[in-house]
Motif scaffolding. Structure first.
Motif, PDB file in Angstrom:
ATOM      1  N   LEU A  33       2.606  55.503 -16.974  1.00  0.00           N
ATOM      2  CA  LEU A  33       2.507  54.186 -16.344  1.00  0.00           C
ATOM      3  C   LEU A  33       2.698  53.104 -17.393  1.00  0.00           C
ATOM      4  O   LEU A  33       2.045  53.124 -18.443  1.00  0.00           O
ATOM      5  CB  LEU A  33       1.141  53.981 -15.681  1.00  0.00           C
ATOM      6  N   VAL A  34       3.581  52.167 -17.095  1.00  0.00           N
ATOM      7  CA  VAL A  34       3.719  50.952 -17.873  1.00  0.00           C
ATOM      8  C   VAL A  34       3.144  49.848 -16.992  1.00  0.00           C
ATOM      9  O   VAL A  34       3.694  49.530 -15.937  1.00  0.00           O
ATOM     10  CB  VAL A  34       5.198  50.663 -18.235  1.00  0.00           C
ATOM     11  N   SER A  35       2.024  49.316 -17.416  1.00  0.00           N
ATOM     12  CA  SER A  35       1.288  48.331 -16.622  1.00  0.00           C
ATOM     13  C   SER A  35       1.731  46.917 -16.978  1.00  0.00           C
ATOM     14  O   SER A  35       1.450  46.425 -18.057  1.00  0.00           O
ATOM     15  CB  SER A  35      -0.207  48.472 -16.904  1.00  0.00           C
ATOM     16  N   TYR A  36       2.456  46.294 -16.033  1.00  0.00           N
ATOM     17  CA  TYR A  36       2.789  44.896 -16.278  1.00  0.00           C
ATOM     18  C   TYR A  36       1.688  44.027 -15.675  1.00  0.00           C
ATOM     19  O   TYR A  36       0.938  44.449 -14.808  1.00  0.00           O
ATOM     20  CB  TYR A  36       4.180  44.531 -15.754  1.00  0.00           C
ATOM     21  N   SER A  37       1.573  42.848 -16.190  1.00  0.00           N
ATOM     22  CA  SER A  37       0.539  41.901 -15.796  1.00  0.00           C
ATOM     23  C   SER A  37      -0.864  42.497 -15.896  1.00  0.00           C
ATOM     24  O   SER A  37      -1.659  42.401 -14.974  1.00  0.00           O
ATOM     25  CB  SER A  37       0.813  41.382 -14.374  1.00  0.00           C
ATOM     26  N   PRO A  38      -1.167  43.121 -17.030  1.00  0.00           N
ATOM     27  CA  PRO A  38      -2.477  43.749 -17.195  1.00  0.00           C
ATOM     28  C   PRO A  38      -3.627  42.737 -17.254  1.00  0.00           C
ATOM     29  O   PRO A  38      -4.791  43.125 -17.173  1.00  0.00           O
ATOM     30  CB  PRO A  38      -2.346  44.518 -18.510  1.00  0.00           C
ATOM     31  N   LEU A  39      -3.280  41.455 -17.375  1.00  0.00           N
ATOM     32  CA  LEU A  39      -4.302  40.404 -17.364  1.00  0.00           C
ATOM     33  C   LEU A  39      -4.251  39.630 -16.055  1.00  0.00           C
ATOM     34  O   LEU A  39      -4.739  38.505 -15.967  1.00  0.00           O
ATOM     35  CB  LEU A  39      -4.122  39.475 -18.564  1.00  0.00           C
ATOM     36  N   SER A  40      -3.666  40.270 -15.056  1.00  0.00           N
ATOM     37  CA  SER A  40      -3.594  39.705 -13.709  1.00  0.00           C
ATOM     38  C   SER A  40      -2.994  38.307 -13.712  1.00  0.00           C
ATOM     39  O   SER A  40      -3.583  37.356 -13.215  1.00  0.00           O
ATOM     40  CB  SER A  40      -4.969  39.724 -13.037  1.00  0.00           C
ATOM     41  N   ARG A  41      -1.817  38.228 -14.309  1.00  0.00           N
ATOM     42  CA  ARG A  41      -1.040  36.983 -14.372  1.00  0.00           C
ATOM     43  C   ARG A  41      -1.844  35.853 -15.022  1.00  0.00           C
ATOM     44  O   ARG A  41      -1.799  34.707 -14.607  1.00  0.00           O
ATOM     45  CB  ARG A  41      -0.540  36.599 -12.993  1.00  0.00           C
ATOM     46  N   GLY A  42      -2.602  36.235 -16.053  1.00  0.00           N
ATOM     47  CA  GLY A  42      -3.372  35.267 -16.824  1.00  0.00           C
ATOM     48  C   GLY A  42      -4.780  35.044 -16.320  1.00  0.00           C
ATOM     49  O   GLY A  42      -5.600  34.443 -17.015  1.00  0.00           O
TER      50      GLY A  42
ATOM     51  N   ILE B 177      -7.391  37.081 -15.934  1.00  0.00           N
ATOM     52  CA  ILE B 177      -8.462  37.727 -16.705  1.00  0.00           C
ATOM     53  C   ILE B 177      -8.707  37.028 -18.037  1.00  0.00           C
ATOM     54  O   ILE B 177      -9.795  37.120 -18.593  1.00  0.00           O
ATOM     55  CB  ILE B 177      -8.166  39.233 -16.882  1.00  0.00           C
ATOM     56  N   SER B 178      -7.726  36.306 -18.533  1.00  0.00           N
ATOM     57  CA  SER B 178      -7.922  35.593 -19.805  1.00  0.00           C
ATOM     58  C   SER B 178      -9.028  34.548 -19.691  1.00  0.00           C
ATOM     59  O   SER B 178      -9.620  34.150 -20.689  1.00  0.00           O
ATOM     60  CB  SER B 178      -6.624  34.923 -20.256  1.00  0.00           C
ATOM     61  N   GLY B 179      -9.291  34.102 -18.468  1.00  0.00           N
ATOM     62  CA  GLY B 179     -10.339  33.106 -18.255  1.00  0.00           C
ATOM     63  C   GLY B 179      -9.906  31.681 -18.516  1.00  0.00           C
ATOM     64  O   GLY B 179     -10.717  30.766 -18.446  1.00  0.00           O
ATOM     65  N   THR B 180      -8.636  31.481 -18.819  1.00  0.00           N
ATOM     66  CA  THR B 180      -8.175  30.125 -19.112  1.00  0.00           C
ATOM     67  C   THR B 180      -7.947  29.293 -17.849  1.00  0.00           C
ATOM     68  O   THR B 180      -7.933  28.074 -17.909  1.00  0.00           O
ATOM     69  CB  THR B 180      -6.871  30.152 -19.935  1.00  0.00           C
ATOM     70  N   ILE B 181      -7.773  29.979 -16.724  1.00  0.00           N
ATOM     71  CA  ILE B 181      -7.603  29.268 -15.449  1.00  0.00           C
ATOM     72  C   ILE B 181      -8.982  29.198 -14.805  1.00  0.00           C
ATOM     73  O   ILE B 181      -9.525  30.210 -14.367  1.00  0.00           O
ATOM     74  CB  ILE B 181      -6.613  30.005 -14.526  1.00  0.00           C
ATOM     75  N   LYS B 182      -9.548  28.026 -14.771  1.00  0.00           N
ATOM     76  CA  LYS B 182     -10.924  27.868 -14.290  1.00  0.00           C
ATOM     77  C   LYS B 182     -11.025  27.662 -12.787  1.00  0.00           C
ATOM     78  O   LYS B 182     -12.061  27.919 -12.188  1.00  0.00           O
ATOM     79  CB  LYS B 182     -11.610  26.692 -15.002  1.00  0.00           C
ATOM     80  N   SER B 183      -9.950  27.171 -12.163  1.00  0.00           N
ATOM     81  CA  SER B 183      -9.956  26.977 -10.715  1.00  0.00           C
ATOM     82  C   SER B 183      -8.515  26.943 -10.213  1.00  0.00           C
ATOM     83  O   SER B 183      -7.572  26.769 -10.997  1.00  0.00           O
ATOM     84  CB  SER B 183     -10.683  25.685 -10.332  1.00  0.00           C
ATOM     85  N   HIS B 184      -8.381  27.095  -8.921  1.00  0.00           N
ATOM     86  CA  HIS B 184      -7.062  27.025  -8.280  1.00  0.00           C
ATOM     87  C   HIS B 184      -6.390  25.697  -8.635  1.00  0.00           C
ATOM     88  O   HIS B 184      -5.178  25.649  -8.838  1.00  0.00           O
ATOM     89  CB  HIS B 184      -7.248  27.163  -6.763  1.00  0.00           C
ATOM     90  N   ASN B 185      -7.167  24.645  -8.739  1.00  0.00           N
ATOM     91  CA  ASN B 185      -6.631  23.312  -9.031  1.00  0.00           C
ATOM     92  C   ASN B 185      -6.126  23.161 -10.464  1.00  0.00           C
ATOM     93  O   ASN B 185      -5.440  22.191 -10.765  1.00  0.00           O
ATOM     94  CB  ASN B 185      -7.679  22.242  -8.734  1.00  0.00           C
ATOM     95  N   ASN B 186      -6.469  24.115 -11.362  1.00  0.00           N
ATOM     96  CA  ASN B 186      -5.952  24.080 -12.736  1.00  0.00           C
ATOM     97  C   ASN B 186      -4.480  24.452 -12.824  1.00  0.00           C
ATOM     98  O   ASN B 186      -3.837  24.209 -13.840  1.00  0.00           O
ATOM     99  CB  ASN B 186      -6.722  25.030 -13.655  1.00  0.00           C
TER     100      ASN B 186
END
Length: 187
Positions: free
Chosen positions: A62-71, A73-82
């Protein structure tokens, strides 16, 4: 594709975003080396559908793309409005406000595990995939995150760590579809 391998023009054949039926059909024609699919702590549909079991049975990686769930999981997106008005994730079911907020609750629990290990949530997510024997392909634009991602290769997770993460996000947890239209995925 099998003919190209015989001619020496290719060495290996891989597939992307396919289901067990397609994998088995293709593997009968020529051995499949790898399947690329989205796979992360948040996105485990290929487990739920038995696709990973099929791959294991046939010896396919398996080659897992988007392993950070399109960013996410990084936690940088705090809300949908970001998300910027033209950011395509705004239209993805996983990033819709109600689902995003539910996923943020899950991420907050994942962050606690990462903090206890003195690593980032991204490193934990990548280590989770690596320790399962899969190859993640995270994307980034910054050297600091490349270095952080590389460091995740040295993180060992115990069975207790896996069990704890499975309790936080059990298989089958609704986290939102990857695409607005999933009809073309995992066939």
């Amino acid at each position: 594709m099998a003919e190209l391998v015989k001619e020496g023009k290719l060495r290996y054949i891989g597939l992307s975003e396919v289901g067990s039926k397609t994998i088995r059909k293709a593997h009968k024609v020529h051995p499949i080396t790898a399947v690329e699919s989205e796979y992360s702590l948040i996105e485990r549909q290929i487990e739920e559908l038995g696709i990973l079991d099929t791959m294991k049975e046939l010896g396919i990686s398996l080659v897992s793309y988007s392993p950070l769930s399109r960013g996410f999981i990084s936690g940088t997106i705090k809300s949908h409005n970001n998300l910027d008005a033209d950011d395509w994730r705004r239209w993805m079911p996983r990033f819709q406000e109600e689902q995003f907020n539910k996923n943020m609750e899950l991420l907050n629990e994942v962050k606690k595990v990462a903090e206890e290990k003195n690593i980032t949530p991204s490193q934990l997510a990548l280590a989770w995939i690596l320790n399962k024997g899969h190859v993640p392909i995270p994307g980034t634009k910054r050297v600091k995150y490349v270095e952080e991602n590389i460091a995740s290769t040295d993180i060992e997770l115990s069975q207790d760590d896996f069990d704890r993460l499975d309790r936080i996000i059990p298989l089958g947890t609704p986290t939102g579809d990857r695409y607005v239209n999933m009809s073309h995925v995992n066939l």
